[in-house]
Design a protein around this motif. Structure first.
Motif, PDB file in Angstrom:
ATOM      1  N   MET A 172      -4.199   6.075   2.532  1.00 56.47           N
ATOM      2  CA  MET A 172      -4.097   5.320   1.288  1.00 56.47           C
ATOM      3  C   MET A 172      -5.023   4.090   1.840  1.00 56.47           C
ATOM      4  O   MET A 172      -5.533   3.423   0.860  1.00 56.47           O
ATOM      5  N   CYS A 173      -4.617   3.546   2.918  1.00 58.69           N
ATOM      6  CA  CYS A 173      -5.406   2.221   3.399  1.00 58.69           C
ATOM      7  C   CYS A 173      -6.675   2.442   3.116  1.00 58.69           C
ATOM      8  O   CYS A 173      -7.639   1.531   2.761  1.00 58.69           O
ATOM      9  N   ALA A 174      -7.348   3.584   3.577  1.00 63.19           N
ATOM     10  CA  ALA A 174      -8.767   3.734   3.628  1.00 63.19           C
ATOM     11  C   ALA A 174      -9.324   4.401   2.533  1.00 63.19           C
ATOM     12  O   ALA A 174     -10.428   3.995   1.929  1.00 63.19           O
ATOM     13  N   LEU A 175      -8.698   4.723   1.230  1.00 64.76           N
ATOM     14  CA  LEU A 175      -8.951   4.965   0.275  1.00 64.76           C
ATOM     15  C   LEU A 175      -9.238   3.610  -0.649  1.00 64.76           C
ATOM     16  O   LEU A 175     -10.165   3.746  -1.627  1.00 64.76           O
TER      17      LEU A 175
ATOM     18  N   LEU B  31      -1.899   3.811  -6.095  1.00 66.78           N
ATOM     19  CA  LEU B  31      -2.462   3.759  -4.891  1.00 66.78           C
ATOM     20  C   LEU B  31      -1.899   2.395  -4.221  1.00 66.78           C
ATOM     21  O   LEU B  31      -1.428   2.722  -2.910  1.00 66.78           O
ATOM     22  N   VAL B  32      -1.765   1.330  -4.591  1.00 68.43           N
ATOM     23  CA  VAL B  32      -1.419   0.278  -3.784  1.00 68.43           C
ATOM     24  C   VAL B  32       0.092   0.365  -3.748  1.00 68.43           C
ATOM     25  O   VAL B  32       0.478  -0.136  -2.632  1.00 68.43           O
ATOM     26  N   THR B  33       1.015   0.838  -4.451  1.00 70.99           N
ATOM     27  CA  THR B  33       2.475   0.980  -4.260  1.00 70.99           C
ATOM     28  C   THR B  33       2.607   2.062  -3.484  1.00 70.99           C
ATOM     29  O   THR B  33       3.853   2.198  -2.948  1.00 70.99           O
ATOM     30  N   GLN B  34       1.642   2.880  -2.650  1.00 63.26           N
ATOM     31  CA  GLN B  34       1.733   3.804  -1.653  1.00 63.26           C
ATOM     32  C   GLN B  34       1.801   2.975  -0.456  1.00 63.26           C
ATOM     33  O   GLN B  34       2.149   3.847   0.737  1.00 63.26           O
ATOM     34  N   VAL B  35       1.421   1.923  -0.170  1.00 63.16           N
ATOM     35  CA  VAL B  35       1.210   1.070   1.035  1.00 63.16           C
ATOM     36  C   VAL B  35       2.181  -0.137   1.020  1.00 63.16           C
ATOM     37  O   VAL B  35       2.113  -0.723   0.092  1.00 63.16           O
TER      38      VAL B  35
ATOM     39  N   PHE C 235       4.657  -2.872   3.602  1.00 62.31           N
ATOM     40  CA  PHE C 235       4.534  -3.990   4.920  1.00 62.31           C
ATOM     41  C   PHE C 235       4.612  -3.385   6.204  1.00 62.31           C
ATOM     42  O   PHE C 235       5.022  -2.422   6.302  1.00 62.31           O
ATOM     43  N   PRO C 236       3.913  -4.170   7.060  1.00 58.54           N
ATOM     44  CA  PRO C 236       2.815  -5.100   6.975  1.00 58.54           C
ATOM     45  C   PRO C 236       1.515  -4.665   6.720  1.00 58.54           C
ATOM     46  O   PRO C 236       0.557  -5.704   6.923  1.00 58.54           O
ATOM     47  N   TYR C 237       1.226  -3.652   6.353  1.00 57.71           N
ATOM     48  CA  TYR C 237      -0.251  -3.045   6.355  1.00 57.71           C
ATOM     49  C   TYR C 237      -0.928  -3.476   5.083  1.00 57.71           C
ATOM     50  O   TYR C 237      -2.105  -3.625   4.938  1.00 57.71           O
ATOM     51  N   LEU C 238      -0.114  -3.868   3.746  1.00 58.95           N
ATOM     52  CA  LEU C 238      -0.768  -4.148   2.679  1.00 58.95           C
ATOM     53  C   LEU C 238      -1.461  -5.531   2.745  1.00 58.95           C
ATOM     54  O   LEU C 238      -2.464  -5.875   1.936  1.00 58.95           O
TER      55      LEU C 238
ATOM     56  N   VAL D 151      -7.201  -5.938  -3.236  1.00 62.71           N
ATOM     57  CA  VAL D 151      -6.221  -5.852  -4.229  1.00 62.71           C
ATOM     58  C   VAL D 151      -5.986  -6.863  -5.374  1.00 62.71           C
ATOM     59  O   VAL D 151      -5.842  -6.507  -6.469  1.00 62.71           O
ATOM     60  N   ILE D 152      -5.951  -8.351  -4.861  1.00 63.07           N
ATOM     61  CA  ILE D 152      -5.473  -9.122  -5.687  1.00 63.07           C
ATOM     62  C   ILE D 152      -6.629  -9.316  -6.822  1.00 63.07           C
ATOM     63  O   ILE D 152      -6.283  -9.601  -8.024  1.00 63.07           O
TER      64      ILE D 152
END
Length: 409
Positions: free
Chosen positions: A115-118, A164-168, A170-173, A180-181
């Protein structure tokens, strides 16, 4: 973050992974809601991989499109949006299963890493779609400021982004905040409530899963967006309050001198003053606002002239939920401001006496009366002489026997 070329799946393998999704999608009925210009089902079908032409660049583009297809379907689960509710749970689960297969095919260690890579691959295009269907308030003429894309595209993109964002967590986000912001702020700036809502959910998730220092780099635009969105419609009010409270207290932490506390709190009070009898608005605000009250402390004194007229009105609301919540918030305010005298604090005794009397007719009578007793005990410890003068007028009232017993104990 993974190189975009690493994210390309060979087309034969991609088509094989997509086949269960394709078959379930074909068998799912869908009617375009009245007024919509675009068929969501057609949009999803257009993102499924096709076998025309095989080369490295096409592998990446077809893979990227199928990622977007799966995000639409996965984000639909539990959503009541008229644009997504037609997607059955089985189709959402098939999309999630396809994403797991893609993750394994691309040799990612787990879902989180995948998910981070996406995000760097997909978020820029999602942000662009959301922006293009918005209205440019800085444009010099009406034509230039008008939306350049049907809003349905932005609604879908906002839900893809939120999921997508809510699949990641702490602390990786934290390290993904620069991606994201800006996208979340673009969603909050949109005119459509159906685009704003996923942006708010995303910010709430961010505040719970990102360090305050990582959010502090964007404190001005984030808190300004909170302030501007306070005057939202009824459907968004609860999310606006929750988002604003958690972001304000997370970014500004224990700094009640921050002007953002007074600005956002004042905007909320102004909106409540315009709709004092709206139950959903007051309950949402009373439910979420306690962390702000605790942090502001004595700085609440400047807002007493606006807070307590609302509280005194809500003390006579017909629903027990409002009454219990307002009593809890009164206790908090009295507790954090007790060293200072105020005519509003001393007036509380007179306001609470009739509420205590009629509590016998309420379903939550014990919860209501216990809270009033707590407030009375606190008032007496803070302002003993003034409180006794008020209490002496009611001490012998037979309807207040339980209260008198507690006060004399």
């Amino acid at each position: 973050m993974a190189d975009s070329k690493v994210m390309a799946v060979p087309l034969p393998e991609l088509i094989k992974i997509a086949d269960p999704v394709r078959r379930r999608l074909i068998g799912t009925p869908h009617e375009i809601p009245p007024g919509d210009e675009v068929s969501i089902k057609f949009l999803i079908e257009s993102l499924l991989p096709t076998s025309f032409g095989v080369h490295e660049g096409r592998n990446l583009e077809e893979t990227r499109k199928f990622f977007l297809c799966c995000l639409i379907l996965a984000s639909a689960e539990g959503e009541e949006s008229p644009h997504l509710y037609w997607i059955p749970k089985e189709l959402s689960l098939a999309a999630r299963s396809a994403l797991r297969e893609l993750s394994g095919c691309l040799n990612f260690a787990g879902d989180r890493e995948f998910m981070c890579a996406l995000m760097p691959l997909l978020l820029p295009s999602l942000k662009s779609v959301i922006k293009e269907s918005g209205v440019d308030l800085e444009a010099e003429d009406v034509v230039a400021s008008s939306a350049r894309m049907p809003v349905i595209h932005a609604i879908v993109s906002a839900h893809q982004f939120r999921w997508l964002v809510t699949q990641v967590g702490f602390p990786y986000l934290g390290e993904l905040c620069p991606l994201v912001i800006p996208c979340a702020l673009t969603a909050l700036d949109h005119w459509s409530p159906e685009v704003k809502a996923p942006g708010m959910v995303t910010f709430i998730h961010l505040a719970k899963n990102v360090n305050s220092t990582e959010l502090a780099w964007y404190d001005e635009p984030i808190l300004d967006a909170c302030c501007r969105n306070v005057a939202s419609n009824d459907l968004l009010w609860g999310r606006v309050v929750e988002m604003s409270v958690i972001l304000l207290t997370h970014i500004q932490r224990g700094n009640p001198r921050s002007p953002w506390y007074g600005q956002i709190f004042g905007e909320m009070l102004a909106h409540l003053e315009r709709h004092p009898m709206n139950k959903d608005r007051r309950v949402s605000w009373l439910h979420h606002i306690d962390p702000v009250l605790n942090t502001m402390g004595l700085f609440l004194l400047v807002h007493f002239r606006r807070i307590f007229p609302l509280f005194f009105e809500w003390l006579h609301a017909n629903d027990d939920e409002t009454l219990i919540l307002v009593l809890d918030r009164i206790y908090t305010i009295a507790k954090v401001t007790w060293p200072r005298k105020s005519p509003f604090i001393l007036r509380l005794a007179d306001e609470l006496i009739p509420v205590f009397k009629v509590a016998s007719t309420r379903k939550e009578r014990e919860a209501i009366r216990n809270r009033i007793i707590q407030i009375f005990l606190l008032l007496r410890s803070c302002h003993a002489q003034q409180f006794e003068a008020t209490w002496n007028k009611h001490r012998d009232n037979p309807d207040l026997a339980q209260l008198s017993s507690s006060m004399s104990g």
